[in-house]
Every structure is written in C-alpha cells, then in structure tokens.
Design a protein around this motif. Structure first.
Motif, mmCIF file in Angstrom:
data_model
loop_
_atom_site.group_PDB
_atom_site.id
_atom_site.type_symbol
_atom_site.label_atom_id
_atom_site.label_comp_id
_atom_site.label_asym_id
_atom_site.label_seq_id
_atom_site.Cartn_x
_atom_site.Cartn_y
_atom_site.Cartn_z
ATOM 1 N N ILE A 1 0.844 -1.192 0.000
ATOM 2 C CA ILE A 1 0.000 0.000 0.000
ATOM 3 C C ILE A 1 0.878 1.240 0.000
ATOM 4 O O ILE A 1 1.838 1.334 0.770
ATOM 5 C CB ILE A 1 -0.916 0.015 1.245
ATOM 6 C CG1 ILE A 1 -1.790 -1.243 1.272
ATOM 7 C CG2 ILE A 1 -1.764 1.287 1.287
ATOM 8 C CD1 ILE A 1 -2.494 -1.474 2.604
ATOM 9 N N MET A 2 0.542 2.200 -0.852
ATOM 10 C CA MET A 2 1.285 3.458 -0.937
ATOM 11 C C MET A 2 0.317 4.617 -0.734
ATOM 12 O O MET A 2 -0.704 4.707 -1.404
ATOM 13 C CB MET A 2 1.950 3.586 -2.308
ATOM 14 C CG MET A 2 2.789 4.829 -2.488
ATOM 15 S SD MET A 2 4.261 4.873 -1.440
ATOM 16 C CE MET A 2 5.254 3.590 -2.181
ATOM 17 N N LEU A 3 0.631 5.507 0.206
ATOM 18 C CA LEU A 3 -0.118 6.751 0.375
ATOM 19 C C LEU A 3 0.547 7.802 -0.494
ATOM 20 O O LEU A 3 1.766 7.991 -0.424
ATOM 21 C CB LEU A 3 -0.117 7.201 1.834
ATOM 22 C CG LEU A 3 -0.698 6.213 2.840
ATOM 23 C CD1 LEU A 3 -0.602 6.789 4.249
ATOM 24 C CD2 LEU A 3 -2.122 5.862 2.490
ATOM 25 N N GLU A 4 -0.249 8.481 -1.313
ATOM 26 C CA GLU A 4 0.286 9.517 -2.194
ATOM 27 C C GLU A 4 -0.145 10.869 -1.653
ATOM 28 O O GLU A 4 -1.315 11.118 -1.401
ATOM 29 C CB GLU A 4 -0.223 9.321 -3.627
ATOM 30 C CG GLU A 4 0.492 10.184 -4.645
ATOM 31 C CD GLU A 4 -0.174 11.534 -4.881
ATOM 32 O OE1 GLU A 4 0.555 12.486 -5.237
ATOM 33 O OE2 GLU A 4 -1.391 11.647 -4.714
ATOM 34 N N LEU A 5 0.848 11.736 -1.443
ATOM 35 C CA LEU A 5 0.619 13.058 -0.859
ATOM 36 C C LEU A 5 0.891 14.115 -1.920
ATOM 37 O O LEU A 5 2.016 14.256 -2.396
ATOM 38 C CB LEU A 5 1.541 13.257 0.342
ATOM 39 C CG LEU A 5 1.535 12.100 1.363
ATOM 40 C CD1 LEU A 5 2.554 12.340 2.448
ATOM 41 C CD2 LEU A 5 0.137 11.892 1.922
ATOM 42 N N PRO B 1 -0.854 -5.056 5.559
ATOM 43 C CA PRO B 1 -0.873 -3.977 6.554
ATOM 44 C C PRO B 1 0.509 -3.538 7.027
ATOM 45 O O PRO B 1 0.683 -2.391 7.440
ATOM 46 C CB PRO B 1 -1.697 -4.552 7.701
ATOM 47 C CG PRO B 1 -1.694 -6.018 7.498
ATOM 48 C CD PRO B 1 -1.515 -6.263 6.035
ATOM 49 N N ASP B 2 1.493 -4.418 6.956
ATOM 50 C CA ASP B 2 2.847 -4.053 7.381
ATOM 51 C C ASP B 2 3.704 -3.549 6.243
ATOM 52 O O ASP B 2 4.910 -3.402 6.392
ATOM 53 C CB ASP B 2 3.521 -5.243 8.061
ATOM 54 C CG ASP B 2 2.864 -5.580 9.388
ATOM 55 O OD1 ASP B 2 2.322 -4.666 10.037
ATOM 56 O OD2 ASP B 2 2.883 -6.763 9.767
ATOM 57 N N SER B 3 3.070 -3.286 5.093
ATOM 58 C CA SER B 3 3.800 -2.778 3.935
ATOM 59 C C SER B 3 3.095 -1.526 3.418
ATOM 60 O O SER B 3 2.520 -1.522 2.332
ATOM 61 C CB SER B 3 3.890 -3.856 2.857
ATOM 62 O OG SER B 3 4.696 -3.408 1.790
ATOM 63 N N VAL B 4 3.132 -0.482 4.248
ATOM 64 C CA VAL B 4 2.527 0.801 3.896
ATOM 65 C C VAL B 4 3.647 1.806 3.702
ATOM 66 O O VAL B 4 4.515 1.946 4.562
ATOM 67 C CB VAL B 4 1.556 1.293 4.999
ATOM 68 C CG1 VAL B 4 1.010 2.670 4.671
ATOM 69 C CG2 VAL B 4 0.416 0.300 5.188
ATOM 70 N N GLY B 5 3.610 2.493 2.569
ATOM 71 C CA GLY B 5 4.615 3.511 2.274
ATOM 72 C C GLY B 5 3.947 4.833 1.992
ATOM 73 O O GLY B 5 2.719 4.934 1.938
ATOM 74 N N ALA B 6 4.748 5.851 1.838
ATOM 75 C CA ALA B 6 4.243 7.176 1.486
ATOM 76 C C ALA B 6 5.161 7.775 0.440
ATOM 77 O O ALA B 6 6.376 7.582 0.476
ATOM 78 C CB ALA B 6 4.180 8.084 2.712
ATOM 79 N N MET B 7 4.550 8.463 -0.505
ATOM 80 C CA MET B 7 5.316 9.169 -1.530
ATOM 81 C C MET B 7 4.642 10.510 -1.756
ATOM 82 O O MET B 7 3.449 10.678 -1.499
ATOM 83 C CB MET B 7 5.380 8.370 -2.829
ATOM 84 C CG MET B 7 4.047 8.176 -3.505
ATOM 85 S SD MET B 7 4.245 7.208 -5.016
ATOM 86 C CE MET B 7 2.584 7.322 -5.675
ATOM 87 N N GLY B 8 5.403 11.452 -2.210
ATOM 88 C CA GLY B 8 4.829 12.759 -2.478
ATOM 89 C C GLY B 8 5.687 13.538 -3.439
ATOM 90 O O GLY B 8 6.853 13.218 -3.661
ATOM 91 N N THR B 9 5.082 14.548 -4.028
ATOM 92 C CA THR B 9 5.820 15.465 -4.882
ATOM 93 C C THR B 9 5.810 16.835 -4.230
ATOM 94 O O THR B 9 4.826 17.234 -3.614
ATOM 95 C CB THR B 9 5.181 15.552 -6.282
ATOM 96 O OG1 THR B 9 3.813 15.895 -6.147
ATOM 97 C CG2 THR B 9 5.298 14.241 -7.016
ATOM 98 N N GLY C 1 4.208 17.729 -0.930
ATOM 99 C CA GLY C 1 3.731 16.420 -0.483
ATOM 100 C C GLY C 1 4.869 15.551 0.023
ATOM 101 O O GLY C 1 4.718 14.819 1.000
ATOM 102 N N ALA C 2 6.024 15.625 -0.641
ATOM 103 C CA ALA C 2 7.200 14.893 -0.165
ATOM 104 C C ALA C 2 7.633 15.429 1.194
ATOM 105 O O ALA C 2 8.009 14.661 2.091
ATOM 106 C CB ALA C 2 8.342 15.003 -1.175
ATOM 107 N N HIS C 3 7.551 16.749 1.358
ATOM 108 C CA HIS C 3 7.886 17.347 2.649
ATOM 109 C C HIS C 3 6.929 16.849 3.731
ATOM 110 O O HIS C 3 7.330 16.584 4.858
ATOM 111 C CB HIS C 3 7.831 18.875 2.543
ATOM 112 C CG HIS C 3 8.224 19.557 3.808
ATOM 113 N ND1 HIS C 3 7.311 20.140 4.640
ATOM 114 C CD2 HIS C 3 9.440 19.723 4.385
ATOM 115 C CE1 HIS C 3 7.945 20.655 5.680
ATOM 116 N NE2 HIS C 3 9.237 20.409 5.547
ATOM 117 N N GLN C 4 5.659 16.691 3.375
ATOM 118 C CA GLN C 4 4.671 16.192 4.341
ATOM 119 C C GLN C 4 4.970 14.744 4.731
ATOM 120 O O GLN C 4 4.631 14.308 5.827
ATOM 121 C CB GLN C 4 3.257 16.256 3.743
ATOM 122 C CG GLN C 4 2.799 17.629 3.357
ATOM 123 C CD GLN C 4 2.227 18.407 4.524
ATOM 124 O OE1 GLN C 4 2.501 18.143 5.681
ATOM 125 N NE2 GLN C 4 1.409 19.387 4.203
#
Length: 142
Positions: free
Chosen positions: A40-44, A107-115, A118-121
């Motif tokens: 799972i990837m959260l996109e900011l 559930p133990d493979s959650v990431g976050a990415m942003g531009t 959003g990357a700063h967040q």
C-alpha cells in the motif's frame, strides 16, 4: 532475458477516511484487481502546503496500481496551521492499515510518496517512526 511484468485492472473509488466537524477528508483509492496481497502506498499531493488535491497525480497513481500497488491519494487539511496536515496523514497511515485486509493489501507494507510539498509532508512520518506505532517507508520525489 526480458520478463513481462504482470499488470492489473484497477478499481478506483473515493472514500472518506477522516472527518473534522462535518468536513470529510477523502482518499482516492486505486486498487489492483486480484487476490494480492499488495503493498500500500499513500500519495501526498504537492501544492505549496496550501493547495492541491488528491486528483493531482491520477495518471501516475493509476499506473502504479496497474503494477500491483494499492495507492491511496489523500486529501488533507491545507488551510489550517501546522501540524493539522501531518496529523491527517498520520491518521491515514493507521486507516490504511485497518483497511488492508478488505483491499487485499499488506498492513505491514505501507509507504508514502509525495511530490514537492507532499514529499515534505511525508518526511515527518519517517522522522517520527522510531517513536510511533506506524511503520512507513518513504519515497521522496522533488
């Protein structure tokens, strides 16, 4: 030797993940069709910390989901003072983990990415990780 990567059809839906006094915050969820389990990837989204929205990265988010990654593109509070947006994003990590089973996610493979902003967040997720119960992998794209 070239191998062809598996691609998936993608279901896309807007889902409320948090509500502040009657003001819903939505996630645009891109779910690969298949049994998974999928990371799972959260996109900011970017937007100079004060604008932008979950639709900013639709094309890239759908392309990533086609490779077998669940993407949840988040709206978060941009018109309120710090740390409102970061609190929303931290909540979204816990929300995504709680939804993982119904999404065929891990559930133990959650990431976050942003531009941009959003990357700063995303960075406070990594900085606070040692003291938080959330484990998040961070990808920063400026």
């Amino acid at each position: 030797m070239t191998t062809k990567a598996q691609t998936y059809n993608v279901d896309i839906s807007d889902v409320e993940y948090l509500n502040h006094g009657g003001a819903p915050l939505l996630a645009k969820v891109f779910k690969p069709q298949g049994s998974g389990p999928f990371p799972i990837m959260l996109e900011l989204h970017g937007g100079a910390w004060v604008r932008g929205g979950r639709e900013n990265g639709d094309a890239a988010n759908e392309a990533l989901a086609k490779t077998g990654v669940i993407v949840a593109a988040l709206d978060f509070r941009t018109q309120e003072r710090y740390p409102a947006s970061v609190a929303d994003i931290h909540y979204a990590v816990r929300w995504a983990k709680s939804q993982a089973a119904s999404w065929n996610g891990i559930p133990d493979s959650v990431g976050a990415m942003g531009t941009s902003s959003g990357a700063h967040q995303a960075m406070p997720l990594e900085i606070g990780r040692a003291s938080c119960r959330e484990r998040v992998e961070i990808s920063v794209v400026a």
